[in-house]
Design an enzyme around this catalytic site. Sequence first.
Site, PDB file in Angstrom:
ATOM      1  N   ASP A 137       0.804  -1.220   0.000  1.00 22.83           N
ATOM      2  CA  ASP A 137       0.000   0.000   0.000  1.00 22.83           C
ATOM      3  C   ASP A 137       0.839   1.273   0.000  1.00 22.83           C
ATOM      4  O   ASP A 137       0.304   2.378   0.118  1.00 22.83           O
ATOM      5  CB  ASP A 137      -0.953   0.008   1.201  1.00 22.83           C
ATOM      6  CG  ASP A 137      -0.204  -0.032   2.526  1.00 22.83           C
ATOM      7  OD1 ASP A 137       1.034  -0.210   2.494  1.00 22.83           O
ATOM      8  OD2 ASP A 137      -0.847   0.123   3.581  1.00 22.83           O
ATOM      9  N   GLU A 139       3.346   2.055   2.206  1.00 25.65           N
ATOM     10  CA  GLU A 139       3.966   2.409   3.478  1.00 25.65           C
ATOM     11  C   GLU A 139       5.449   2.030   3.485  1.00 25.65           C
ATOM     12  O   GLU A 139       5.862   1.067   2.845  1.00 25.65           O
ATOM     13  CB  GLU A 139       3.254   1.681   4.628  1.00 25.65           C
ATOM     14  CG  GLU A 139       1.816   2.134   4.839  1.00 25.65           C
ATOM     15  CD  GLU A 139       1.156   1.357   5.965  1.00 25.65           C
ATOM     16  OE1 GLU A 139       1.814   0.457   6.534  1.00 25.65           O
ATOM     17  OE2 GLU A 139      -0.023   1.648   6.269  1.00 25.65           O
ATOM     18  N   ARG A 196      13.417  26.203   2.159  1.00 28.04           N
ATOM     19  CA  ARG A 196      13.016  27.527   1.666  1.00 28.04           C
ATOM     20  C   ARG A 196      11.787  28.071   2.377  1.00 28.04           C
ATOM     21  O   ARG A 196      11.497  29.262   2.297  1.00 28.04           O
ATOM     22  CB  ARG A 196      12.775  27.455   0.154  1.00 28.04           C
ATOM     23  CG  ARG A 196      14.055  27.381  -0.662  1.00 28.04           C
ATOM     24  CD  ARG A 196      13.803  27.191  -2.130  1.00 28.04           C
ATOM     25  NE  ARG A 196      13.379  25.824  -2.435  1.00 28.04           N
ATOM     26  CZ  ARG A 196      13.133  25.364  -3.658  1.00 28.04           C
ATOM     27  NH1 ARG A 196      13.270  26.182  -4.701  1.00 28.04           N
ATOM     28  NH2 ARG A 196      12.777  24.116  -3.856  1.00 28.04           N
ATOM     29  N   LYS A 300      16.707  41.000  -8.234  1.00 27.28           N
ATOM     30  CA  LYS A 300      15.603  40.463  -9.038  1.00 27.28           C
ATOM     31  C   LYS A 300      14.261  40.770  -8.387  1.00 27.28           C
ATOM     32  O   LYS A 300      14.126  40.787  -7.179  1.00 27.28           O
ATOM     33  CB  LYS A 300      15.766  38.949  -9.226  1.00 27.28           C
ATOM     34  CG  LYS A 300      15.878  38.147  -7.950  1.00 27.28           C
ATOM     35  CD  LYS A 300      16.219  36.695  -8.243  1.00 27.28           C
ATOM     36  CE  LYS A 300      16.397  35.893  -6.960  1.00 27.28           C
ATOM     37  NZ  LYS A 300      16.814  34.512  -7.229  1.00 27.28           N
ATOM     38  N   ARG A 302      10.509  39.297  -8.321  1.00 35.61           N
ATOM     39  CA  ARG A 302       9.725  38.105  -8.645  1.00 35.61           C
ATOM     40  C   ARG A 302       8.257  38.443  -8.834  1.00 35.61           C
ATOM     41  O   ARG A 302       7.653  39.145  -8.015  1.00 35.61           O
ATOM     42  CB  ARG A 302       9.864  37.046  -7.546  1.00 35.61           C
ATOM     43  CG  ARG A 302      11.213  36.354  -7.511  1.00 35.61           C
ATOM     44  CD  ARG A 302      11.170  35.166  -6.566  1.00 35.61           C
ATOM     45  NE  ARG A 302      12.456  34.473  -6.486  1.00 35.61           N
ATOM     46  CZ  ARG A 302      12.838  33.526  -7.314  1.00 35.61           C
ATOM     47  NH1 ARG A 302      12.028  33.139  -8.298  1.00 35.61           N
ATOM     48  NH2 ARG A 302      14.014  32.947  -7.183  1.00 35.61           N
ATOM     49  N   ASP A 326      25.345  30.282  -5.842  1.00 32.55           N
ATOM     50  CA  ASP A 326      24.064  30.173  -5.151  1.00 32.55           C
ATOM     51  C   ASP A 326      24.052  28.874  -4.347  1.00 32.55           C
ATOM     52  O   ASP A 326      24.943  28.034  -4.493  1.00 32.55           O
ATOM     53  CB  ASP A 326      22.910  30.202  -6.154  1.00 32.55           C
ATOM     54  CG  ASP A 326      21.613  30.713  -5.527  1.00 32.55           C
ATOM     55  OD1 ASP A 326      21.595  30.912  -4.296  1.00 32.55           O
ATOM     56  OD2 ASP A 326      20.635  30.903  -6.263  1.00 32.55           O
ATOM     57  N   ASP A 330      16.919  25.229  -8.924  1.00 32.76           N
ATOM     58  CA  ASP A 330      15.665  24.482  -8.998  1.00 32.76           C
ATOM     59  C   ASP A 330      15.238  24.327 -10.454  1.00 32.76           C
ATOM     60  O   ASP A 330      15.613  23.389 -11.143  1.00 32.76           O
ATOM     61  CB  ASP A 330      14.602  25.172  -8.163  1.00 32.76           C
ATOM     62  CG  ASP A 330      13.378  24.291  -7.931  1.00 32.76           C
ATOM     63  OD1 ASP A 330      13.318  23.183  -8.484  1.00 32.76           O
ATOM     64  OD2 ASP A 330      12.474  24.717  -7.199  1.00 32.76           O
ATOM     65  N   THR A 331      14.464  25.282 -10.960  1.00 37.79           N
ATOM     66  CA  THR A 331      14.018  25.202 -12.354  1.00 37.79           C
ATOM     67  C   THR A 331      14.978  25.887 -13.310  1.00 37.79           C
ATOM     68  O   THR A 331      14.785  25.822 -14.526  1.00 37.79           O
ATOM     69  CB  THR A 331      12.623  25.833 -12.498  1.00 37.79           C
ATOM     70  OG1 THR A 331      12.694  27.222 -12.121  1.00 37.79           O
ATOM     71  CG2 THR A 331      11.605  25.130 -11.611  1.00 37.79           C
TER      72      THR A 331
END
Length: 420
Positions: A137, A139, A196, A300, A302, A326, A330-331
Amino acid sequence: MLANVRRSIWSLRGQVGIISSRSSGAEVGIVAFRYWSSQRERRHEHWSTLMTYWFGGALAVGALGSMDVAQTEAEAAPKVDSPASTEAMAASARSGKVVKTSGMKLFSGNANTRLAAEIAGQLGMNLGKITVSRFADGEVNVMVHENVRGKDVYIVQPTCSPVNENLMELLLMVSTMRRSSARRITAVIPYYGYARQDRKMQARVPISAADVARLLEAMGVDRVVAVDLHCGQIQGFFGPRVPVDNLDGGTVGVSYFGDKDLHNPVIVSPDAGGVYRAKKFREGLAQKYDVDAGLAMIIKQRARANEVDRMDLVGSVVDSDVVIVDDMIDTAGTLAKAADVLVANGARRVYSFASHGLFSGPANERISQSKLEEVVVLNTIPLTPAHEANAKIVQLSVAPLIAQAIYNIHQKKSISALFK
């Protein structure tokens, strides 16, 4: 006097029986009494001598017993290594020599088994035997296949994607070790998920980074070792009984870029919050490689999460090789736009360094089509085959740094040198 007593005792040994170095004073006295009884006709003559045997024997055997106890304690006491041995630990592990890891167990979940194996190799030990699987299931099923009672256990598990699955594995592994009577449990979290969400930016939202810390504490973790937390204040989300070591992954990047032939280098922070990180990277290049690099920053705006509306450059990058520093990628939307801004402002070549390469969604495609020369990340998060095939993505190993931290912690040595 002591020499006479010792000669008397060994004289008795030859006449009445063997008196070992571990015989008690009473035993020596009994032997002396038997000898005295067998010599009744001369008891008056030997009375003073026998009393010397009795009391002198007790004193001498007591002294010998104390010497034995001291020798036993000295053999059992842990030996302290010299500072040179700490500095040479990683090199000795790579050369195949076994470092001191007695009383320590190293385990790994499913998040980054390759990194855990590298850390074990650096320490000259094998990973602990553990099964972390799933029931029908979904778990999480955790089963440890070796004894950890009284051991110092280190669990390597970054909480990267899938975040919730890996976090649950970590929590249950910590709980399992605690219920198995491990002496001390250290969670080695190269990438700290939910980092974050470290403050309330608007009403009715959680502070998830703090909640994860509370979960780990509730499961019974004793210490946390992380690499480049998104915000250093996350260390304060843990209570004073759970110390947190936030290792600086930038030292690995400094070594990589220090060996490059950078022309008029400039270190750039992609936002105001990362200026301290970029400044520290710049200082590392100056101290270790005598590289005089400049410092710049991008401001920047956003529109929403993972979407940048506008970027402005503070500082000069004209005719410079630029390194964007940095903590994570991420993207890669911000990173690709930052490279465009830097090239538009006169940069020769643009590199990027980040400790954590998440590379979510369209990140791989954006990096391939960007003006970046290289995107350098650490192996805190495993790369997918698609990311490994990207020629612009370079992955460095953080295993020596983490292994050195684990070794120093286990040997009760300072790890402050790892932050330099």
